[in-house]
Design an enzyme around this catalytic site. Structure first.
Site, PDB file in Angstrom:
ATOM      1  N   SER A  70       0.838  -1.196   0.000  1.00 54.38           N
ATOM      2  CA  SER A  70       0.000   0.000   0.000  1.00 54.38           C
ATOM      3  C   SER A  70       0.876   1.250   0.000  1.00 54.38           C
ATOM      4  CB  SER A  70      -0.889  -0.011   1.253  1.00 54.38           C
ATOM      5  OG  SER A  70      -1.678   1.154   1.297  1.00 54.38           O
ATOM      6  N   CYS A 100     -10.755   1.387  22.337  1.00 56.51           N
ATOM      7  CA  CYS A 100     -11.902   0.518  22.121  1.00 56.51           C
ATOM      8  C   CYS A 100     -12.450   0.747  20.733  1.00 56.51           C
ATOM      9  CB  CYS A 100     -12.981   0.785  23.162  1.00 56.51           C
ATOM     10  SG  CYS A 100     -12.348   0.596  24.823  1.00 56.51           S
TER      11      CYS A 100
HETATM   12  C1  LIG Z   1      -2.765  -0.428   6.622  1.00 57.46           C
HETATM   13  C2  LIG Z   1      -2.699  -1.892   6.458  1.00 57.46           C
HETATM   14  C3  LIG Z   1      -3.561  -2.565   5.588  1.00 57.46           C
HETATM   15  C4  LIG Z   1      -4.654  -1.858   4.826  1.00 57.46           C
HETATM   16  O1  LIG Z   1      -4.126  -1.035   3.820  1.00 57.46           O
HETATM   17  P1  LIG Z   1      -4.991   0.135   3.165  1.00 57.46           P
HETATM   18  O2  LIG Z   1      -4.172   0.541   1.978  1.00 57.46           O
HETATM   19  O3  LIG Z   1      -5.104   1.209   4.187  1.00 57.46           O
HETATM   20  O4  LIG Z   1      -6.313  -0.435   2.781  1.00 57.46           O
HETATM   21  C5  LIG Z   1      -3.411  -3.922   5.458  1.00 57.46           C
HETATM   22  N1  LIG Z   1      -2.475  -4.598   6.140  1.00 57.46           N
HETATM   23  C6  LIG Z   1      -1.628  -3.983   7.000  1.00 57.46           C
HETATM   24  C7  LIG Z   1      -0.606  -4.784   7.719  1.00 57.46           C
HETATM   25  C8  LIG Z   1      -1.716  -2.613   7.187  1.00 57.46           C
HETATM   26  O5  LIG Z   1      -0.893  -2.023   8.049  1.00 57.46           O
END
Ligand SMILES: *Cc1c(COP(=O)(O)O)cnc(C)c1O
Length: 408
Positions: free
Chosen positions: A204, A332
């Site tokens: 991401s 929470c």
């Molecule tokens: C942030 C995160 C995601 C989700 O990613 P997005 O691009 O925000 O949908 C998935 N896995 C891990 C380990 C993350 O830290």
């Protein structure tokens, strides 16, 4: 030097856009606005070139070929596509069993729960008190009808690094598809799809100084070739696996972010961050008693520190250090008072889980900010413990666990 407040130490939640990434993106929101699928004019070609260059940059970061990169809206979608799409496609010939781990991100756990609704059986592996799962556990859980295994590279709460290469080797030997959520690892430790023996890998942009709303799924093309089902249908973009007009500016930003992340791995930047994190942990321990590190100290991301400050409730702590953005395993998320499911999976007891604070350092964290944060945390912990009757009893040598709280 005076530090500018507030200080951001929540880089596992998201990271700021690197100004160099913004600069690379800007032309693609105005001048180069074409649809990358428009093959019959220069506007489309220019956009297409931007996308192709970014595909090369992102592929290079993870040691893949550009043909193996599928753009998505983020790692939530990448995990859904890999796990649900991978399981559905392969269920036809093999069966309906999937394996993952209790400490995975919600995007993985909820994808697995969706599969359960579709008649799949899911094994959720437990972790040890360090937060680690072993290749042997995975091997023992694989059955005749297992179609997919999903294990994250580095955990988003405790930064623990799983033995992905060894787990991948087990899956490859048994002919089971292996997916890895590498969101927190990319740009912090080397991520190479060949070395890791992975078939599907999620990343991401916004966790590595790129824009939000863009991610990628690596889908292996070499032998064994991996087949998955799409979740979104339309114009047949991305080899039919993810339809939808490409978000060219986001993709170009992701490409630039990937290039910068590769620089970090060789420039000494990672060691700079590791040094600040280690200094923070050492100094806190020198000044405060009853601190507990959550997760393995050695198999851990260089930018993560997750500590339980016994007798200091996490929410109260966050209020007391308002100028420092961190998160707590006490927060929470639902109506329940259950603390972090990740810490609970490690066997951290409920009270201690409620006192945990996650510090996530990053590319823009400075030594001055860390000095400031350390001082604030020490002051806040002392103040909150001074107000705590429980802490006072502990100081007086009373064993709290032996107390009968309720009169009968
Ligand atoms: C942030 C995160 C995601 C989700 O990613 P997005 O691009 O925000 O949908 C998935 N896995 C891990 C380990 C993350 O830290």
């Amino acid at each position: 030097m005076a530090v500018e407040l507030p200080i951001y130490l929540d880089n596992h939640a998201t990271t700021p856009l690197d100004p160099r990434v913004l600069e690379a993106m800007l032309p693609y929101m105005t001048k180069v606005f074409g649809n990358a699928s428009s093959r019959n004019h220069s506007f489309g070609w220019a956009a297409g070139e931007g996308v192709n260059a970014a595909r090369e940059q992102v592929a290079k970061l993870i040691g893949a070929s550009s043909k193996e990169i599928i753009w998505t809206s983020g790692a939530t979608e990448s995990n859904n596509l890999a796990i649900i799409g991978g399981a559905r496609f392969n269920a036809r010939k093999k069966g309906k069993h999937v394996i993952t781990v209790l400490t995975e991100h919600k995007a993985t756990l909820d994808s697995a729960h969706q599969l359960e609704k579709e008649g799949f059986e899911v094994t959720f592996l437990e972790v040890d008190d360090q937060g680690l799962v072993t290749p042997e556990q995975v091997a023992a859980a694989i059955r005749e009808d297992t179609v997919l295994v999903s294990v994250m590279y580095a955990n988003n709460e405790i930064g623990v690094i799983q033995p992905i290469s060894e787990i991948g080797a087990v899956c490859r030997e048994k002919g089971v598809i292996f997916h890895c959520d590498a969101v927190q690892a990319t740009g912090k430790i080397p991520v190479n799809v060949a070395d890791l023996n992975v078939d599907l890998l999620s990343i991401s942009a916004h966790k590595m100084y790129g824009p939000k709303g863009i991610g990628a799924l690596y889908v292996r093309r070499g032998r064994p070739r991996i087949r998955i089902e799409p979740l979104i249908f339309g114009g047949g973009h991305e080899r039919g696996l993810r339809s939808g007009t490409l978000a060219v500016h986001q993709i170009v930003g992701f490409g630039k972010a990937a290039e910068l992340a590769m620089d970090d791995l060789v420039s000494g930047e990672i060691e700079r961050v590791r040094g600040m994190r280690d200094r923070m942990w050492t100094t806190l321990q020198e000044n405060l008693d009853e601190l507990y590190l959550n997760g393995s100290e050695t198999n851990r991301l260089p930018n993560n520190l997750n500590v339980s400050f016994a007798y200091v409730e996490g929410e109260a702590m966050m209020m007391a250090i308002k100028d420092i953005a961190v998160s707590s395993g006490s927060a929470c998320t639902s109506a329940s008072l259950e603390p972090s499911y990740v810490l609970r999976a490690l066997g951290v007891d409920v009270e201690l889980a409620h006192t945990s604070i996650r510090f996530g350092l990053g590319r823009f964290t400075t030594d001055e900010e860390i000095d400031y944060a350390i001082a604030e945390v020490i002051t806040a912990v002392n103040k909150l413990r001074d107000m705590s009757p429980l802490w006072e009893m502990v100081q007086d040598g009373i064993d709290i666990k032996s107390i009968q709280w309720e009169a009968h």
